[in-house]
Design a protein around this motif. Structure first.
Motif, PDB file in Angstrom:
ATOM      1  N   LEU A  13      25.413 -10.558   7.628  1.00 39.27           N
ATOM      2  CA  LEU A  13      25.727 -11.948   7.253  1.00 39.27           C
ATOM      3  C   LEU A  13      24.574 -12.587   6.485  1.00 39.27           C
ATOM      4  O   LEU A  13      24.781 -13.351   5.538  1.00 39.27           O
ATOM      5  CB  LEU A  13      25.995 -12.782   8.509  1.00 39.27           C
ATOM      6  N   LYS A  14      23.370 -12.249   6.927  1.00 39.17           N
ATOM      7  CA  LYS A  14      22.178 -12.798   6.282  1.00 39.17           C
ATOM      8  C   LYS A  14      22.154 -12.421   4.798  1.00 39.17           C
ATOM      9  O   LYS A  14      21.891 -13.241   3.932  1.00 39.17           O
ATOM     10  CB  LYS A  14      20.956 -12.184   6.975  1.00 39.17           C
ATOM     11  N   LYS A  15      22.466 -11.163   4.530  1.00 36.54           N
ATOM     12  CA  LYS A  15      22.458 -10.667   3.153  1.00 36.54           C
ATOM     13  C   LYS A  15      23.581 -11.334   2.346  1.00 36.54           C
ATOM     14  O   LYS A  15      23.355 -11.865   1.250  1.00 36.54           O
ATOM     15  CB  LYS A  15      22.657  -9.145   3.189  1.00 36.54           C
ATOM     16  N   GLU A  16      24.773 -11.319   2.945  1.00 35.47           N
ATOM     17  CA  GLU A  16      25.954 -11.881   2.271  1.00 35.47           C
ATOM     18  C   GLU A  16      25.749 -13.354   1.911  1.00 35.47           C
ATOM     19  O   GLU A  16      26.140 -13.809   0.842  1.00 35.47           O
ATOM     20  CB  GLU A  16      27.140 -11.715   3.233  1.00 35.47           C
ATOM     21  N   LYS A  17      25.094 -14.114   2.795  1.00 31.94           N
ATOM     22  CA  LYS A  17      24.965 -15.563   2.591  1.00 31.94           C
ATOM     23  C   LYS A  17      23.604 -15.983   2.047  1.00 31.94           C
ATOM     24  O   LYS A  17      23.311 -17.172   1.990  1.00 31.94           O
ATOM     25  CB  LYS A  17      25.229 -16.288   3.910  1.00 31.94           C
ATOM     26  N   ASN A  18      22.761 -15.017   1.700  1.00 29.92           N
ATOM     27  CA  ASN A  18      21.405 -15.308   1.236  1.00 29.92           C
ATOM     28  C   ASN A  18      20.687 -16.265   2.189  1.00 29.92           C
ATOM     29  O   ASN A  18      20.230 -17.347   1.805  1.00 29.92           O
ATOM     30  CB  ASN A  18      21.446 -15.888  -0.191  1.00 29.92           C
ATOM     31  N   ALA A  19      20.654 -15.840   3.453  1.00 25.63           N
ATOM     32  CA  ALA A  19      20.033 -16.670   4.494  1.00 25.63           C
ATOM     33  C   ALA A  19      18.713 -16.061   4.942  1.00 25.63           C
ATOM     34  O   ALA A  19      18.477 -14.862   4.771  1.00 25.63           O
ATOM     35  CB  ALA A  19      20.969 -16.788   5.687  1.00 25.63           C
ATOM     36  N   VAL A  20      17.847 -16.916   5.504  1.00 25.64           N
ATOM     37  CA  VAL A  20      16.583 -16.439   6.074  1.00 25.64           C
ATOM     38  C   VAL A  20      16.514 -16.954   7.513  1.00 25.64           C
ATOM     39  O   VAL A  20      17.009 -18.041   7.805  1.00 25.64           O
ATOM     40  CB  VAL A  20      15.372 -16.924   5.222  1.00 25.64           C
ATOM     41  N   ILE A  21      15.927 -16.144   8.389  1.00 25.76           N
ATOM     42  CA  ILE A  21      15.789 -16.577   9.791  1.00 25.76           C
ATOM     43  C   ILE A  21      14.310 -16.846  10.078  1.00 25.76           C
ATOM     44  O   ILE A  21      13.466 -15.959   9.935  1.00 25.76           O
ATOM     45  CB  ILE A  21      16.322 -15.514  10.778  1.00 25.76           C
ATOM     46  N   LEU A  22      14.002 -18.103  10.434  1.00 27.03           N
ATOM     47  CA  LEU A  22      12.640 -18.469  10.831  1.00 27.03           C
ATOM     48  C   LEU A  22      12.622 -18.578  12.357  1.00 27.03           C
ATOM     49  O   LEU A  22      13.457 -19.280  12.943  1.00 27.03           O
ATOM     50  CB  LEU A  22      12.235 -19.817  10.222  1.00 27.03           C
ATOM     51  N   GLY A  23      11.698 -17.900  13.002  1.00 28.09           N
ATOM     52  CA  GLY A  23      11.679 -17.912  14.473  1.00 28.09           C
ATOM     53  C   GLY A  23      10.326 -18.322  15.029  1.00 28.09           C
ATOM     54  O   GLY A  23       9.284 -17.885  14.540  1.00 28.09           O
ATOM     55  N   HIS A  24      10.354 -19.181  16.035  1.00 29.00           N
ATOM     56  CA  HIS A  24       9.093 -19.575  16.691  1.00 29.00           C
ATOM     57  C   HIS A  24       8.709 -18.510  17.724  1.00 29.00           C
ATOM     58  O   HIS A  24       9.563 -17.806  18.265  1.00 29.00           O
ATOM     59  CB  HIS A  24       9.262 -20.955  17.370  1.00 29.00           C
ATOM     60  N   TYR A  25       7.391 -18.421  17.998  1.00 22.57           N
ATOM     61  CA  TYR A  25       6.870 -17.438  18.953  1.00 22.57           C
ATOM     62  C   TYR A  25       7.457 -17.589  20.366  1.00 22.57           C
ATOM     63  O   TYR A  25       7.301 -16.697  21.180  1.00 22.57           O
ATOM     64  CB  TYR A  25       5.355 -17.585  19.075  1.00 22.57           C
ATOM     65  N   TYR A  26       8.049 -18.745  20.675  1.00 24.90           N
ATOM     66  CA  TYR A  26       8.582 -18.953  22.026  1.00 24.90           C
ATOM     67  C   TYR A  26      10.035 -18.493  22.166  1.00 24.90           C
ATOM     68  O   TYR A  26      10.646 -18.675  23.213  1.00 24.90           O
ATOM     69  CB  TYR A  26       8.531 -20.447  22.399  1.00 24.90           C
ATOM     70  N   GLN A  27      10.591 -17.933  21.092  1.00 28.69           N
ATOM     71  CA  GLN A  27      11.987 -17.490  21.162  1.00 28.69           C
ATOM     72  C   GLN A  27      12.116 -16.209  21.995  1.00 28.69           C
ATOM     73  O   GLN A  27      11.138 -15.500  22.227  1.00 28.69           O
ATOM     74  CB  GLN A  27      12.512 -17.243  19.743  1.00 28.69           C
TER      75      GLN A  27
END
Ligand code: 13P
Ligand code: SF4
Length: 317
Positions: A13-27
């Motif tokens: 889905l990330k590729k298809e929608k040109n999305a990026v996932i930003l994650g905090h260290y507490y995840q």
């Protein structure tokens, strides 16, 4: 879907929608694993500002996703669970804070990034735990300052800079509930361990710490200090990165003992985001962070000022 299938579906889905996932260290660990960038609040705001993807999925809490939207308003910003709030942000209601600010017209307002967009809009400068000390140092000494919303971080900055900032009475429910007594018990059991603490911890705990710093500063310290054992007073999610980068070192965690009857050091808000919710939010492009143009324009000024000052002080590139 099991975890592996969810991760594959998210990647597609990330590729298809040109999305990026930003994650905090507490995840959660599985969310950190699938994030394109993991970092502390300062690094993630920087990433959000320069992001060119159509969609930013912010795996963190609400004020972080809001900050990303404010810094890069033409992107669609998603938060897997809209309930992922923050006790510090909740501790500073807009109208009460506006009245407090109006009662001190000779003060400027420096707010910790852990606050709502409305509080940011009432602030002159934003800081994170990673730059607070240097930014406050850079403000002329005669300038009076209101610091909101974290009284522990503000008190710590007062103690290291010699300032006398007026502190809003807010705390992080996780860090404030960690006790110095427990640190001392762990220290008695592991006398060769170094105590490292986040400045959101209470003053009594900070007094028994060997090193105080933001999540990123703690990671750097562990990696470079030459010690092998650490008593860690911060949210447990950070242990993934600590262990990954230092497989030969040992870590002992301090728990938050409080009214939530929680005997861990998990931030329940941070842990609301799951792989399942991340998958659904990317698929449905919802829940989305939406704010008025006016609010974003007001709130952007002190955040951009923070990023500019952080660059000129050499804290970020
Ligand atoms: P940093 O990522 O800035 O260290 O903040 C810690 C925190 O409590 C985030 O909510
Ligand atoms: Fe807020 Fe504390 Fe959770 Fe960070 S750890 S998001 S400051 S409640």
């Amino acid at each position: 879907m099991d975890k592996r299938e969810l991760k594959e579906a998210i990647t597609a889905l990330k590729k298809e929608k040109n999305a990026v996932i930003l994650g905090h260290y507490y995840q959660r660990e599985e969310i950190q694993d699938i994030s394109d960038y993991i970092g502390d609040s300062l690094a993630l705001s920087r990433e959000a500002q320069r992001c060119e993807n159509d969609i930013i999925v912010f795996c963190g809490v609400h004020f972080m996703a809001e900050t990303a939207k404010i810094l890069n308003p033409s992107r669609k910003v998603l938060l897997p669970d809209m309930e992922a709030g923050c006790s510090l942000a909740d501790s500073c209601p807009t109208e009460k804070f506006r009245a407090f600010k109006e009662a001190h017209p000779d003060h400027i307002v420096v707010s910790y990034i852990n606050c709502t967009a409305e509080i940011k809009a009432l602030s002159d400068l934003i800081c994170t735990s990673g730059n607070a000390e240097k930014l406050i140092h850079a403000i002329p000494e005669e300038q009076k300052i209101i610091f909101a919303p974290d009284k522990n971080l503000g008190g710590y900055i007062n103690s290291v800079t010699g300032r006398n900032m007026l502190l809003w009475d807010g705390v992080c429910m996780v860090h404030d509930a960690m006790r110095a007594e427990q640190v001392m018990q762990l220290k008695a059991a592991h006398p060769d361990a170094r105590v490292i603490a986040h400045p959101e911890c209470n003053a009594a705990l900070l007094q028994v710490a060997d090193f105080i710093g933001s999540t990123k500063a703690m990671l750097n310290y562990i990696h470079s200090c030459g010690y092998g054992k650490f008593i860690v007073a911060t949210e447990t999610g950070i242990l993934c990165e600590m262990k990954k980068n230092n497989p030969d070192k040992e870590f002992f965690t301090v728990s938050a003992t409080d009214s939530r009857n929680c005997n861990c050091a998990d931030c329940s808000y941070m842990k609301l985001n799951t792989l399942e919710k991340l998958y659904r939010c990317l698929k449905d492009e919802s829940p989305e962070i939406v704010m008025s143009e006016d609010l974003m324009n007001q709130a952007r000024k002190p955040i951009e000022k923070m990023l500019q000052m952080s660059k000129s002080l050499g804290i970020i590139k």
